[in-house]
Write an enzyme that holds these catalytic residues in place. Structure first.
Site, PDB file in Angstrom:
ATOM      1  N   LYS A 101       0.726  -1.049  -0.076  1.00 59.21           N
ATOM      2  CA  LYS A 101       0.112   0.131   0.073  1.00 59.21           C
ATOM      3  C   LYS A 101       0.918   1.444   0.097  1.00 59.21           C
ATOM      4  O   LYS A 101       1.576   1.622   0.936  1.00 59.21           O
ATOM      5  CB  LYS A 101      -0.830  -0.001   1.237  1.00 59.21           C
ATOM      6  CG  LYS A 101      -2.100   1.150   1.099  1.00 59.21           C
ATOM      7  CD  LYS A 101      -2.799   1.534   2.327  1.00 59.21           C
ATOM      8  CE  LYS A 101      -1.781   2.667   2.964  1.00 59.21           C
ATOM      9  NZ  LYS A 101      -1.718   3.858   2.114  1.00 59.21           N
ATOM     10  N   GLU A 106      10.031   0.819  10.509  1.00 59.50           N
ATOM     11  CA  GLU A 106      11.137   2.018  10.360  1.00 59.50           C
ATOM     12  C   GLU A 106      10.336   3.211  10.605  1.00 59.50           C
ATOM     13  O   GLU A 106       9.512   3.605   9.654  1.00 59.50           O
ATOM     14  CB  GLU A 106      11.720   1.642   8.703  1.00 59.50           C
ATOM     15  CG  GLU A 106      13.063   2.059   8.751  1.00 59.50           C
ATOM     16  CD  GLU A 106      13.202   3.578   8.414  1.00 59.50           C
ATOM     17  OE1 GLU A 106      12.898   4.468   9.157  1.00 59.50           O
ATOM     18  OE2 GLU A 106      13.099   3.938   7.117  1.00 59.50           O
ATOM     19  N   CYS A 156      13.350  10.505   7.484  1.00 61.76           N
ATOM     20  CA  CYS A 156      13.380  10.099   8.857  1.00 61.76           C
ATOM     21  C   CYS A 156      14.519  10.205   9.488  1.00 61.76           C
ATOM     22  O   CYS A 156      14.842  10.376  10.669  1.00 61.76           O
ATOM     23  CB  CYS A 156      13.146   8.557   8.771  1.00 61.76           C
ATOM     24  SG  CYS A 156      14.022   7.681   7.702  1.00 61.76           S
ATOM     25  N   GLU A 185       9.582  15.286  15.980  1.00 57.88           N
ATOM     26  CA  GLU A 185       9.998  15.195  14.501  1.00 57.88           C
ATOM     27  C   GLU A 185       9.296  15.802  13.631  1.00 57.88           C
ATOM     28  O   GLU A 185       7.869  16.195  13.732  1.00 57.88           O
ATOM     29  CB  GLU A 185       9.790  13.631  14.257  1.00 57.88           C
ATOM     30  CG  GLU A 185      10.163  13.421  12.601  1.00 57.88           C
ATOM     31  CD  GLU A 185       9.904  11.979  12.129  1.00 57.88           C
ATOM     32  OE1 GLU A 185       8.860  11.456  12.146  1.00 57.88           O
ATOM     33  OE2 GLU A 185      11.029  11.570  11.437  1.00 57.88           O
TER      34      GLU A 185
HETATM   35  P1  NAI Z   1       1.770   7.949   8.524  1.00 55.81           P
HETATM   36  O1  NAI Z   1       2.503   7.011   9.344  1.00 55.81           O
HETATM   37  O2  NAI Z   1       0.361   8.114   8.844  1.00 55.81           O
HETATM   38  O3  NAI Z   1       1.759   7.291   7.026  1.00 55.81           O
HETATM   39  C1  NAI Z   1       3.030   6.342   6.374  1.00 55.81           C
HETATM   40  C2  NAI Z   1       1.923   5.278   5.972  1.00 55.81           C
HETATM   41  O4  NAI Z   1       1.123   4.670   6.874  1.00 55.81           O
HETATM   42  C3  NAI Z   1       1.004   5.639   4.665  1.00 55.81           C
HETATM   43  O5  NAI Z   1       0.939   4.573   3.896  1.00 55.81           O
HETATM   44  C4  NAI Z   1      -0.322   5.568   5.292  1.00 55.81           C
HETATM   45  O6  NAI Z   1      -1.551   5.464   4.605  1.00 55.81           O
HETATM   46  C5  NAI Z   1      -0.257   4.636   6.366  1.00 55.81           C
HETATM   47  N1  NAI Z   1      -1.058   4.632   7.563  1.00 55.81           N
HETATM   48  C6  NAI Z   1      -1.734   5.649   8.178  1.00 55.81           C
HETATM   49  N2  NAI Z   1      -2.603   5.287   9.207  1.00 55.81           N
HETATM   50  C7  NAI Z   1      -2.568   3.814   9.188  1.00 55.81           C
HETATM   51  C8  NAI Z   1      -3.183   2.981  10.022  1.00 55.81           C
HETATM   52  N3  NAI Z   1      -4.120   3.228  11.017  1.00 55.81           N
HETATM   53  N4  NAI Z   1      -2.988   1.642   9.659  1.00 55.81           N
HETATM   54  C9  NAI Z   1      -2.083   1.357   8.751  1.00 55.81           C
HETATM   55  N5  NAI Z   1      -1.585   2.093   7.845  1.00 55.81           N
HETATM   56  C10 NAI Z   1      -1.675   3.666   8.060  1.00 55.81           C
HETATM   57  O7  NAI Z   1       2.388   9.441   8.256  1.00 55.81           O
HETATM   58  P2  NAI Z   1       1.973  10.756   7.877  1.00 55.81           P
HETATM   59  O8  NAI Z   1       0.547  11.011   8.374  1.00 55.81           O
HETATM   60  O9  NAI Z   1       1.843  10.802   6.108  1.00 55.81           O
HETATM   61  O10 NAI Z   1       3.133  11.755   8.194  1.00 55.81           O
HETATM   62  C11 NAI Z   1       2.832  12.077   9.674  1.00 55.81           C
HETATM   63  C12 NAI Z   1       4.198  12.177  10.100  1.00 55.81           C
HETATM   64  O11 NAI Z   1       4.808  11.018  10.242  1.00 55.81           O
HETATM   65  C13 NAI Z   1       5.186  13.159   9.470  1.00 55.81           C
HETATM   66  O12 NAI Z   1       5.210  14.695   9.894  1.00 55.81           O
HETATM   67  C14 NAI Z   1       6.709  12.628   9.854  1.00 55.81           C
HETATM   68  O13 NAI Z   1       6.841  12.916  11.250  1.00 55.81           O
HETATM   69  C15 NAI Z   1       6.300  10.921  10.183  1.00 55.81           C
HETATM   70  N6  NAI Z   1       6.967  10.335   8.887  1.00 55.81           N
HETATM   71  C16 NAI Z   1       7.969   9.569   9.046  1.00 55.81           C
HETATM   72  C17 NAI Z   1       8.384   8.911   8.050  1.00 55.81           C
HETATM   73  C18 NAI Z   1       9.673   8.130   7.860  1.00 55.81           C
HETATM   74  O14 NAI Z   1      10.167   7.885   6.871  1.00 55.81           O
HETATM   75  N7  NAI Z   1      10.061   7.472   9.128  1.00 55.81           N
HETATM   76  C19 NAI Z   1       7.460   8.816   6.616  1.00 55.81           C
HETATM   77  C20 NAI Z   1       6.448   9.692   6.728  1.00 55.81           C
HETATM   78  C21 NAI Z   1       5.789  10.235   7.720  1.00 55.81           C
END
Ligand code: NAI
Ligand code: MG
Length: 509
Positions: A200, A276, A310, A407
């Protein structure tokens, strides 16, 4: 003049909702299940926007629970009955190498699509994301036929062997900051190990995953072995995490959602998870470091990819005696960053990925001001359309301010002062995260003490953001667990089975 496809069709007419860049139509906007592009069962679609303009880029089929289930069934069938897990590692490796060839042959289109959907400068899409992805596939493809088990002479008339086997069906939930690389990191290892996979992509950036799925099919990845289900996290993502017929789930994203993934896995079929997650990584600049190099490295550590990494150097610790000099040079450097249309040559800094990230970053800038940090440069959005934010620097940041603990995931550098190494090590470790850390110093003893003292997955010495497909990458503490890249990544997509049998009539028993 309206752009025309090679066969002469007017693409404006063909893609009223799918705005294409010059020369490259957006070809794939449906779910990829069992080797075909299909509509969602509900018929629903969602919008992927172009963050440079805030305008609609493509309407994409939206997977929900039923579509994820359909994809898992296809993946299960491919695993139980299809050729993929039965091929030799060598043959799987050959197909993955072909996939890498196809990425290279289509790098311009793929990079273009990424810059449209994510907003990162085209140069980065092409020369960092696509190139890194290709290297990652080739490294794993090379390992596919080299994973071997062991033999054991038991304490008794028996012999044992251990064999690596694929898990079965892997689920992957990936973020939007490096959509090409994240897709590849998860699919290459899963497929090389003989698994099927359901991926996904993030709702902000679904397009390159679909495009790569088409290339994987062309390369010879059989139907059902790879499935891509764009959709929203709480629906499509959550149904992957809780699915009873997914054997392992890999997640890359926020720490908050990482916790939900683990909970869902625990409450369903106890599938193992790899996470991660986020970071608030310390970059430490000691007084003996070359100042210009330090400014250069600090600038890249934070502002690369508009701060959406990240591994961003979220806490810039500078030793007292060079603090003022560093700060002044850092401001000069940040002011020179070229912001603008990510398709334009020379532009280094595009928009944040979406309105949510844009607002989140601006909120953190306000909190930095409110908590008494000194705003030295930046701090504002840029232009009237899209989600652009100026590279921003705060000095006089204290350890407990939100801009030093959270972050931010945007272009906001937080500079903190330190006096001694021992004090610094304590403060650098005082974070719930533990992803990466870096130290800039000429003193090898200081560098090694730091490297072994930091509770993080990667330490850089006199460099930052240096990655390689062969070097394991992942977190300590709440930055997650599991390792991407290298043999570690391939092995984490396999289970180890032991087989024991009697050594009847053997001269050795
Ligand atoms: P997120 O963690 O919500 O999104 C990442 C993935 O998880 C996306 O594919 C999203 O659709 C999915 N996701 C979201 N809620 C879910 C759930 N309940 N169950 C399963 N999958 C789910 O991150 P978002 O909202 O895009 O960004 C928020 C913050 O997260 C950012 O500001 C940043 O601080 C952090 N982040 C960290 C990343 C990294 O590489 N470590 C990458 C993206 C965001
Ligand atoms: Mg988008």
């Amino acid at each position: 003049m309206a752009p025309h496809s090679k066969d002469g069709h007017d693409m404006h007419a063909a893609a009223a909702t799918n705005i294409q860049p010059a020369g490259f139509p957006i070809k794939y906007t449906k779910l990829f299940i069992d080797g075909e592009f299909v509509d969602a069962i509900s018929g629903k679609t969602f919008q992927s926007l172009n963050p440079s303009t805030g305008e609609l880029l493509a309407s994409v089929a939206e997977a929900d629970v039923a579509d994820v289930d359909k994809a898992v069934k296809a993946a299960r069938k491919a695993f139980e009955e299809g050729p993929w897990p039965r091929l030799s590692g060598y043959e799987r490796g050959r197909i993955l190498h072909k996939f890498a060839d196809l990425l290279e042959q289509n790098e311009d289109e793929l990079a273009h699509l990424e810059t449209l959907d994510n907003g990162k400068p085209l140069f980065n899409s092409k020369y960092m994301d696509v190139v890194t992805g290709v290297k990652c596939i080739r490294m794993i493809a090379g390992w596919a036929d080299k994973v071997t088990g062991q033999t054991f002479k038991l304490d008794g008339p028996y012999q044992g062997i251990s064999v690596y086997e694929p898990y079965g069906v892997i689920g992957a939930i990936i973020p939007w900051n490096f959509p090409i690389i994240m897709f590849i990191v998860k699919t290459a290892s899963s497929l090389a190990a003989g698994n099927s996979i359901v991926v996904k992509p993030a709702e902000q950036t679904p397009l390159t995953a679909l495009y790569m799925a088409a290339l994987a099919k062309q390369a010879g990845v059989p139907n059902g072995a790879l499935n891509v289900v764009p959709g929203f996290g709480p629906i499509a993502g959550a149904s992957i995490a809780s699915h009873m017929d997914i054997d392992k789930v890999g997640f890359i994203g926020s720490t908050q959602v990482g916790r939900l993934i683990m909970e869902a896995a625990a409450k369903s079929n106890l599938k193992p998870v790899s996470l991660e997650l986020g970071g608030k990584s310390p970059l430490v600049i000691c007084e003996d470091a070359d100042l210009d190099t330090a400014v250069e490295i600090a600038n890249g550590s934070l502002f690369f990819n508009m701060g959406q990494c990240c591994t961003a150097g979220g806490r810039t610790f500078v030793q007292e005696s060079i603090y003022e000099a560093f700060v002044n040079k850092a401001i000069e450097k940040a002011k020179k960053i070229v912001i603008g249309d990510p398709f334009k040559a020379g532009v280094e800094h595009g928009p944040q990925v979406d309105e949510k990230q844009f607002k989140k970053t601006l909120d953190y800038i306000e909190s930095g001001k409110a908590e008494g940090a000194r705003l030295l440069t930046g701090g504002h959005s840029v232009g009237k359309q899209g989600y652009f934010i100026e590279p921003t620097i705060f000095s006089d940041v204290k350890d407990d301010m939100k801009i030093a603990t959270d972050e931010i995931f945007g272009p906001v550098m937080s500079i903190l002062k330190f006096k001694t190494l021992d004090e610094l090590i304590k403060r650098a470790n005082d974070s719930k995260y533990g992803l990466v850390a870096s130290i800039l110093t000429k003193d090898i003893d200081v560098a090694h003490k730091f490297a072994r003292s930091l509770r993080v997955g990667t330490v850089w010495i006199n460099c930052y953001h240096v990655y390689d497909q062969s070097v394991p990458f992942g977190g300590y503490k709440m930055s997650g667990f599991g390792r991407e890249n290298g043999l570690a990544s391939l092995l984490s997509h396999m289970q180890l089975k032991s087989i024991i049998y009697p050594l009847k009539d053997s001269p050795w028993h």
